[in-house]
Write an enzyme that holds these catalytic residues in place. Structure first.
Site, PDB file in Angstrom:
ATOM      1  N   LEU A  83       0.780  -0.989  -0.037  1.00  7.77           N
ATOM      2  CA  LEU A  83      -0.018   0.001  -0.014  1.00  7.77           C
ATOM      3  C   LEU A  83       0.897   1.148   0.174  1.00  7.77           C
ATOM      4  O   LEU A  83       1.672   1.384   0.808  1.00  7.77           O
ATOM      5  CB  LEU A  83      -0.870  -0.072   1.168  1.00  7.77           C
ATOM      6  N   GLY A  84       0.641   2.095  -0.925  1.00  5.23           N
ATOM      7  CA  GLY A  84       1.548   3.220  -1.007  1.00  5.23           C
ATOM      8  C   GLY A  84       1.235   4.182   0.147  1.00  5.23           C
ATOM      9  O   GLY A  84       0.246   4.360   0.741  1.00  5.23           O
ATOM     10  N   LYS A 258       1.560  -9.575 -10.055  1.00  3.47           N
ATOM     11  CA  LYS A 258       0.415  -9.057  -9.367  1.00  3.47           C
ATOM     12  C   LYS A 258      -0.457  -8.236 -10.287  1.00  3.47           C
ATOM     13  O   LYS A 258       0.050  -7.070 -10.810  1.00  3.47           O
ATOM     14  CB  LYS A 258       0.717  -8.328  -7.913  1.00  3.47           C
ATOM     15  N   SER A 280      -5.909  -9.990  -9.414  1.00  4.43           N
ATOM     16  CA  SER A 280      -5.993  -8.714  -8.738  1.00  4.43           C
ATOM     17  C   SER A 280      -6.577  -7.932  -9.911  1.00  4.43           C
ATOM     18  O   SER A 280      -6.016  -7.608 -10.715  1.00  4.43           O
ATOM     19  CB  SER A 280      -4.679  -8.203  -8.272  1.00  4.43           C
ATOM     20  N   HIS A 282      -6.126  -4.528  -8.482  1.00  5.27           N
ATOM     21  CA  HIS A 282      -5.681  -3.337  -7.635  1.00  5.27           C
ATOM     22  C   HIS A 282      -6.561  -2.848  -6.609  1.00  5.27           C
ATOM     23  O   HIS A 282      -6.891  -1.730  -6.448  1.00  5.27           O
ATOM     24  CB  HIS A 282      -5.359  -2.274  -8.602  1.00  5.27           C
ATOM     25  N   ARG A 285      -9.129  -0.130  -8.068  1.00  2.00           N
ATOM     26  CA  ARG A 285      -8.635   1.216  -8.127  1.00  2.00           C
ATOM     27  C   ARG A 285      -8.221   1.520  -9.494  1.00  2.00           C
ATOM     28  O   ARG A 285      -7.590   2.663  -9.882  1.00  2.00           O
ATOM     29  CB  ARG A 285      -7.471   1.369  -7.172  1.00  2.00           C
ATOM     30  N   GLY A 314      -8.379  -8.557  -3.066  1.00  2.00           N
ATOM     31  CA  GLY A 314      -9.560  -7.572  -3.384  1.00  2.00           C
ATOM     32  C   GLY A 314     -11.069  -8.126  -2.783  1.00  2.00           C
ATOM     33  O   GLY A 314     -11.444  -9.126  -3.154  1.00  2.00           O
ATOM     34  N   ARG A 317     -12.677  -9.911   3.616  1.00  5.76           N
ATOM     35  CA  ARG A 317     -12.907  -9.085   4.485  1.00  5.76           C
ATOM     36  C   ARG A 317     -13.023 -10.102   5.738  1.00  5.76           C
ATOM     37  O   ARG A 317     -13.564  -9.284   6.769  1.00  5.76           O
ATOM     38  CB  ARG A 317     -14.256  -8.245   4.278  1.00  5.76           C
ATOM     39  N   GLY A 336      -5.468  -5.728   1.689  1.00  6.90           N
ATOM     40  CA  GLY A 336      -5.117  -4.121   1.443  1.00  6.90           C
ATOM     41  C   GLY A 336      -5.495  -3.400   2.629  1.00  6.90           C
ATOM     42  O   GLY A 336      -4.992  -3.121   3.602  1.00  6.90           O
TER      43      GLY A 336
HETATM   44  C1  LIG Z   1      -4.369   2.893  -0.276  1.00  6.46           C
HETATM   45  C2  LIG Z   1      -3.821   1.884  -1.328  1.00  6.46           C
HETATM   46  C3  LIG Z   1      -2.631   1.923  -1.838  1.00  6.46           C
HETATM   47  C4  LIG Z   1      -2.241   1.013  -2.674  1.00  6.46           C
HETATM   48  N1  LIG Z   1      -0.850   1.197  -3.221  1.00  6.46           N
HETATM   49  C5  LIG Z   1      -0.285   0.212  -3.859  1.00  6.46           C
HETATM   50  C6  LIG Z   1       1.063   0.054  -4.289  1.00  6.46           C
HETATM   51  O1  LIG Z   1       1.733   0.920  -3.934  1.00  6.46           O
HETATM   52  N2  LIG Z   1       1.337  -1.014  -5.008  1.00  6.46           N
HETATM   53  C7  LIG Z   1       0.717  -1.847  -5.528  1.00  6.46           C
HETATM   54  O2  LIG Z   1       1.021  -2.911  -6.200  1.00  6.46           O
HETATM   55  N3  LIG Z   1      -0.761  -2.092  -5.159  1.00  6.46           N
HETATM   56  C8  LIG Z   1      -1.327  -1.214  -4.224  1.00  6.46           C
HETATM   57  N4  LIG Z   1      -2.586  -1.248  -3.962  1.00  6.46           N
HETATM   58  C9  LIG Z   1      -3.396  -2.234  -4.165  1.00  6.46           C
HETATM   59  C10 LIG Z   1      -3.387  -3.154  -3.219  1.00  6.46           C
HETATM   60  O3  LIG Z   1      -1.844  -4.000  -3.247  1.00  6.46           O
HETATM   61  C11 LIG Z   1      -4.289  -4.313  -3.346  1.00  6.46           C
HETATM   62  O4  LIG Z   1      -4.134  -5.045  -4.587  1.00  6.46           O
HETATM   63  C12 LIG Z   1      -5.652  -3.898  -2.900  1.00  6.46           C
HETATM   64  O5  LIG Z   1      -5.474  -3.303  -1.732  1.00  6.46           O
HETATM   65  C13 LIG Z   1      -6.482  -5.269  -2.574  1.00  6.46           C
HETATM   66  O6  LIG Z   1      -7.779  -5.063  -2.323  1.00  6.46           O
HETATM   67  P1  LIG Z   1      -8.491  -4.876  -0.842  1.00  6.46           P
HETATM   68  O7  LIG Z   1      -8.020  -3.312  -0.400  1.00  6.46           O
HETATM   69  O8  LIG Z   1      -9.844  -4.865  -1.187  1.00  6.46           O
HETATM   70  O9  LIG Z   1      -7.878  -5.770   0.089  1.00  6.46           O
HETATM   71  C14 LIG Z   1      -3.060  -0.178  -2.989  1.00  6.46           C
HETATM   72  C15 LIG Z   1      -4.095  -0.180  -2.559  1.00  6.46           C
HETATM   73  C16 LIG Z   1      -4.746   0.778  -1.695  1.00  6.46           C
HETATM   74  C17 LIG Z   1      -6.249   0.618  -1.247  1.00  6.46           C
END
Ligand SMILES: Cc1cc2nc3c(=O)[nH]c(=O)nc-3n(C[C@H](O)[C@H](O)[C@H](O)COP(=O)(O)O)c2cc1C
Length: 384
Positions: A83-84, A258, A280, A282, A285, A314, A317, A336
């Site tokens: 997560l960034g 991923k 995934s 993302h 997003r 994804g 929960r 995430g």
């Molecule tokens: C706030 C946020 C930041 C994220 N930043 C990244 C990142 O930097 N690199 C990446 O590969 N995925 C990033 N993701 C995607 C997550 O790694 C992951 O695929 C996703 O959150 C999974 O879904 P969930 O939040 O429903 O568990 C981000 C997701 C969120 C919510």
């Protein structure tokens, strides 16, 4: 807040606590998805298209939630997804989350756009974590980063392939997240003033707030807004499978791709030399209107046919969602937002508590489905 943490039972409970603590632009950055958030919603909802089979009188007195992944034993089949900017969710957030993951016995994956750098996280959690990277136009920088984390003990690279361009996230637009004009600055300042505790604990005491993995390279801006512009320009939409072949040559450790969501991409992914795949979108997003991750799992699992470990993220929960994913062929899941909310709500203790809740829920679901170990998970499911 610390006392309320004790009563948090589900990711949504941590989410409510996080909402009270974080400035709105930050809460929405975590919470939101692309476009109308159709895929974001579907990710969670589609777990309900499957029912668990309640079984009785199976002697489930001994249960084991552990799984094996790349020669490591995980106490439950969960990985903390990259997560960034997690260093803004709580003070030095990536370090706190990595410590929690280590305490519970699951891997932590550091985002390349984390606030804390690889060295800080691995030294403070006393364990080399996984590292996530995108394909940047500057391939020299990619090689340099890989060499640096390898030298620091990283052996697992999670390479994100679903971001050739950044998705359109309307909440960020509305909150003025990246607006550097007067109106954007005013809007953010106003949101920050509503959160004095965050301002003091994270905004002030949690510094520095730059992207430590990248900022030491020349030409990479340390200012958060100019950095975002630089990063958007660095995402490389021309990437193809031949770049993954190049990457494979650069990285001697475990390589996980991923962001796979379509059955047709399975064959090139298996031929690419990757060691594992993550289904995934993302977290909803990127492409709004794309399929939910869980809906794609049966087809992709069938196409992979056991050739490599398959992971998914994804919308997971709960412990029963984890069991459903394992039943449909996943070796483990990535979570995430659940760890982001738990971290914002309660730091390391929050993340540890959430992980232990899930371990307990998974164990309960296994008991009520009449299984003792995750290798029996395939027998636990039926369509709704
Ligand atoms: C706030 C946020 C930041 C994220 N930043 C990244 C990142 O930097 N690199 C990446 O590969 N995925 C990033 N993701 C995607 C997550 O790694 C992951 O695929 C996703 O959150 C999974 O879904 P969930 O939040 O429903 O568990 C981000 C997701 C969120 C919510």
């Amino acid at each position: 807040m610390a006392s309320l943490l004790r009563f948090a039972a589900t990711p949504d409970d941590y989410r409510q606590l996080a909402k009270r603590r974080l400035p709105r632009f930050l809460f929405d950055y975590i919470d939101g998805g692309a476009g109308d958030e159709l895929t974001l919603t579907a990710n969670q909802r589609d777990f309900n298209q499957w029912r668990l089979r309640q079984r009785v009188l199976c002697d489930v007195s001994q249960r084991d939630t552990r799984c094996q992944l790349f020669g490591e034993t995980l106490s439950l089949p969960v990985v903390l997804a990259p997560l960034g900017m997690a260093g803004l969710y709580a003070r030095r957030g990536e370090v706190q989350a990595a410590r929690a993951a280590k305490a519970v016995g699951v891997p932590f994956c550091l985002s390349s756009v984390g606030i804390c750098g690889y060295t800080e996280v691995s030294q403070n959690s006393e364990k080399p974590c996984w590292f996530q990277l995108y394909m940047l136009r500057d391939r020299g920088l990619v090689s340099e980063l890989l060499e640096r984390v390898w030298a620091q003990g990283c052996r697992t690279l999670l390479f994100t392939i679903d971001l050739p361009v950044a998705g359109a996230r309307h909440r960020d637009q509305r909150n003025g997240l990246l607006d550097q004009g007067l109106a954007g600055k005013f809007s953010k300042a106003w949101q920050l003033l509503q959160c004095p505790q965050w301002l003091y604990s994270v905004g002030l005491r949690g510094k520095p707030h730059h992207f430590a993995n990248l900022h030491q390279h020349s030409g990479v801006p340390s200012d958060i807004h100019r950095f975002k512009q630089w990063l958007d320009e660095q995402f490389d939409p021309s990437v193809t499978w031949s770049d993954i072949a190049w990457l494979r040559q650069q990285w001697p450790g475990t390589l996980i791709l991923k962001g796979l969501l379509d059955q047709q991409d399975v064959a090139p992914a298996c031929d690419s030399g990757a060691d594992a795949l993550v289904i995934s979108n993302h977290g909803g997003r990127q492409l709004d209107g794309a399929a939910s991750s869980i809906s794609q799992l049966p087809l992709i699992s069938q196409a992979i046919d056991g050739r490599m470990p398959l992971l998914i993220d994804g919308g997971v929960r709960s412990g029963s969602d984890i069991l459903k994913a394992c039943a449909l062929g996943a070796t483990a899941i990535l979570a995430g937002r659940p760890w982001a909310w738990a971290l914002a709500a309660g730091g390391q203790a929050g993340v540890e508590q959430w992980l232990r809740r899930w371990q307990n829920e998974l164990s309960l679901s296994m008991a009520l489905c009449g299984i003792r170990e995750l290798s029996q998970a395939r027998d636990t499911l039926m369509p709704a």
